[in-house]
Scaffold this motif. Sequence first.
Motif, PDB file in Angstrom:
ATOM      1  N   GLY A  84      27.138 -42.854  65.467  1.00 37.88           N
ATOM      2  CA  GLY A  84      26.015 -43.058  64.568  1.00 37.88           C
ATOM      3  C   GLY A  84      25.796 -41.939  63.585  1.00 37.88           C
ATOM      4  N   ARG A  85      24.576 -41.919  63.027  1.00 36.35           N
ATOM      5  CA  ARG A  85      24.145 -40.896  62.065  1.00 36.35           C
ATOM      6  C   ARG A  85      22.837 -40.306  62.554  1.00 36.35           C
ATOM      7  NH1 ARG A  85      22.535 -43.970  57.421  1.00 36.35           N
ATOM      8  NH2 ARG A  85      22.197 -41.979  56.396  1.00 36.35           N
ATOM      9  N   ARG A  86      22.527 -39.075  62.114  1.00 37.22           N
ATOM     10  CA  ARG A  86      21.300 -38.440  62.569  1.00 37.22           C
ATOM     11  C   ARG A  86      20.806 -37.395  61.576  1.00 37.22           C
ATOM     12  NH1 ARG A  86      24.978 -34.948  65.642  1.00 37.22           N
ATOM     13  NH2 ARG A  86      24.831 -32.954  64.568  1.00 37.22           N
ATOM     14  N   PHE A  87      19.539 -37.026  61.728  1.00 40.03           N
ATOM     15  CA  PHE A  87      18.979 -35.838  61.106  1.00 40.03           C
ATOM     16  C   PHE A  87      17.873 -35.317  62.017  1.00 40.03           C
ATOM     17  CE2 PHE A  87      16.109 -39.052  59.387  1.00 40.03           C
ATOM     18  CZ  PHE A  87      14.860 -38.436  59.460  1.00 40.03           C
ATOM     19  N   TYR A  88      17.445 -34.108  61.745  1.00 36.59           N
ATOM     20  CA  TYR A  88      16.386 -33.468  62.517  1.00 36.59           C
ATOM     21  C   TYR A  88      15.265 -33.060  61.579  1.00 36.59           C
ATOM     22  CZ  TYR A  88      19.969 -32.850  66.139  1.00 36.59           C
ATOM     23  OH  TYR A  88      20.947 -33.045  67.079  1.00 36.59           O
ATOM     24  N   PHE A  89      14.063 -32.859  62.148  1.00 32.48           N
ATOM     25  CA  PHE A  89      12.969 -32.225  61.419  1.00 32.48           C
ATOM     26  C   PHE A  89      12.018 -31.585  62.419  1.00 32.48           C
ATOM     27  CE2 PHE A  89      11.214 -36.389  62.324  1.00 32.48           C
ATOM     28  CZ  PHE A  89       9.857 -36.170  62.565  1.00 32.48           C
ATOM     29  N   PHE A  90      11.294 -30.572  61.948  1.00 29.16           N
ATOM     30  CA  PHE A  90      10.239 -29.954  62.739  1.00 29.16           C
ATOM     31  C   PHE A  90       8.898 -30.501  62.269  1.00 29.16           C
ATOM     32  CE2 PHE A  90      13.528 -26.672  63.211  1.00 29.16           C
ATOM     33  CZ  PHE A  90      13.466 -26.448  64.586  1.00 29.16           C
ATOM     34  N   ASP A  91       8.013 -30.823  63.221  1.00 32.27           N
ATOM     35  CA  ASP A  91       6.664 -31.231  62.833  1.00 32.27           C
ATOM     36  C   ASP A  91       5.812 -29.991  62.608  1.00 32.27           C
ATOM     37  OD1 ASP A  91       5.731 -30.326  65.316  1.00 32.27           O
ATOM     38  OD2 ASP A  91       5.363 -32.329  66.116  1.00 32.27           O
ATOM     39  N   TRP A  92       4.524 -30.184  62.427  1.00 33.65           N
ATOM     40  CA  TRP A  92       3.617 -29.091  62.085  1.00 33.65           C
ATOM     41  C   TRP A  92       3.446 -28.089  63.223  1.00 33.65           C
ATOM     42  CZ3 TRP A  92       2.251 -34.293  61.259  1.00 33.65           C
ATOM     43  CH2 TRP A  92       2.387 -34.723  59.938  1.00 33.65           C
ATOM     44  N   ASN A  93       3.810 -28.470  64.446  1.00 28.83           N
ATOM     45  CA  ASN A  93       3.685 -27.564  65.588  1.00 28.83           C
ATOM     46  C   ASN A  93       5.013 -26.941  65.990  1.00 28.83           C
ATOM     47  OD1 ASN A  93       1.312 -29.864  66.536  1.00 28.83           O
ATOM     48  ND2 ASN A  93       0.778 -27.715  66.350  1.00 28.83           N
ATOM     49  N   GLY A  94       6.050 -27.145  65.178  1.00 31.77           N
ATOM     50  CA  GLY A  94       7.354 -26.583  65.488  1.00 31.77           C
ATOM     51  C   GLY A  94       8.129 -27.399  66.506  1.00 31.77           C
ATOM     52  N   ILE A  95       7.673 -28.617  66.780  1.00 31.38           N
ATOM     53  CA  ILE A  95       8.398 -29.498  67.698  1.00 31.38           C
ATOM     54  C   ILE A  95       9.527 -30.159  66.909  1.00 31.38           C
ATOM     55  CG2 ILE A  95       8.260 -31.559  69.167  1.00 31.38           C
ATOM     56  CD1 ILE A  95       5.262 -30.755  69.586  1.00 31.38           C
ATOM     57  N   GLU A  96      10.736 -30.049  67.443  1.00 28.64           N
ATOM     58  CA  GLU A  96      11.891 -30.609  66.758  1.00 28.64           C
ATOM     59  C   GLU A  96      12.118 -32.051  67.184  1.00 28.64           C
ATOM     60  OE1 GLU A  96      16.251 -29.051  65.500  1.00 28.64           O
ATOM     61  OE2 GLU A  96      15.816 -28.974  67.644  1.00 28.64           O
ATOM     62  N   TRP A  97      12.331 -32.900  66.201  1.00 28.11           N
ATOM     63  CA  TRP A  97      12.616 -34.319  66.407  1.00 28.11           C
ATOM     64  C   TRP A  97      14.004 -34.618  65.874  1.00 28.11           C
ATOM     65  CZ3 TRP A  97       8.863 -37.476  68.629  1.00 28.11           C
ATOM     66  CH2 TRP A  97       7.610 -36.894  68.786  1.00 28.11           C
ATOM     67  N   GLU A  98      14.783 -35.380  66.629  1.00 26.40           N
ATOM     68  CA  GLU A  98      16.075 -35.894  66.159  1.00 26.40           C
ATOM     69  C   GLU A  98      15.899 -37.381  65.939  1.00 26.40           C
ATOM     70  OE1 GLU A  98      20.746 -36.437  67.527  1.00 26.40           O
ATOM     71  OE2 GLU A  98      19.280 -35.676  68.963  1.00 26.40           O
ATOM     72  N   VAL A  99      16.283 -37.855  64.752  1.00 26.36           N
ATOM     73  CA  VAL A  99      16.205 -39.272  64.429  1.00 26.36           C
ATOM     74  C   VAL A  99      17.644 -39.775  64.289  1.00 26.36           C
ATOM     75  CG1 VAL A  99      15.244 -41.014  62.888  1.00 26.36           C
ATOM     76  CG2 VAL A  99      14.025 -38.843  63.215  1.00 26.36           C
TER      77      VAL A  99
END
Length: 126
Positions: A107-122
């Motif tokens: 597949g494909r993916r990217f990451y981002f940090f939310d406002w609390n520094g929690i990392e999410w992988e989509v």
Amino acid sequence: MNNAKLEHVNITVSDPQRSAALLRDLFGWHIRWEGPSILGGHTIHIGTDDCYIALYTNPDVRTADPTFNKGEPLNHIGITVDDLDAVEAKVIAAGLEPFNHGDYEPGRRFYFFDWNGIEWEVVSYG
């Protein structure tokens, strides 16, 4: 064989309303429950009918507006989606920055940090 499945994850955030709004917008989830919780806190359960993320805060966290360090102890939360590009556009619209894009089998993916520094992988496997 055990038919175990992950039901929920409970994370601490400074503003559960803001975090719930982001997750609702990105993933189309709904609030399953909201109410008081331990230590004078407040929790929102947001997700699907089968699983959810509990967004917890309390007065100490709310006033500190914390940014947590990656890996202490959580590395990231991975969410699968059908339309990776549409979700990425929503992440950008929320003022957050996608990074570490990758195409890999299967597949494909990217990451981002939310406002609390929690990392999410989509991730998209489509």
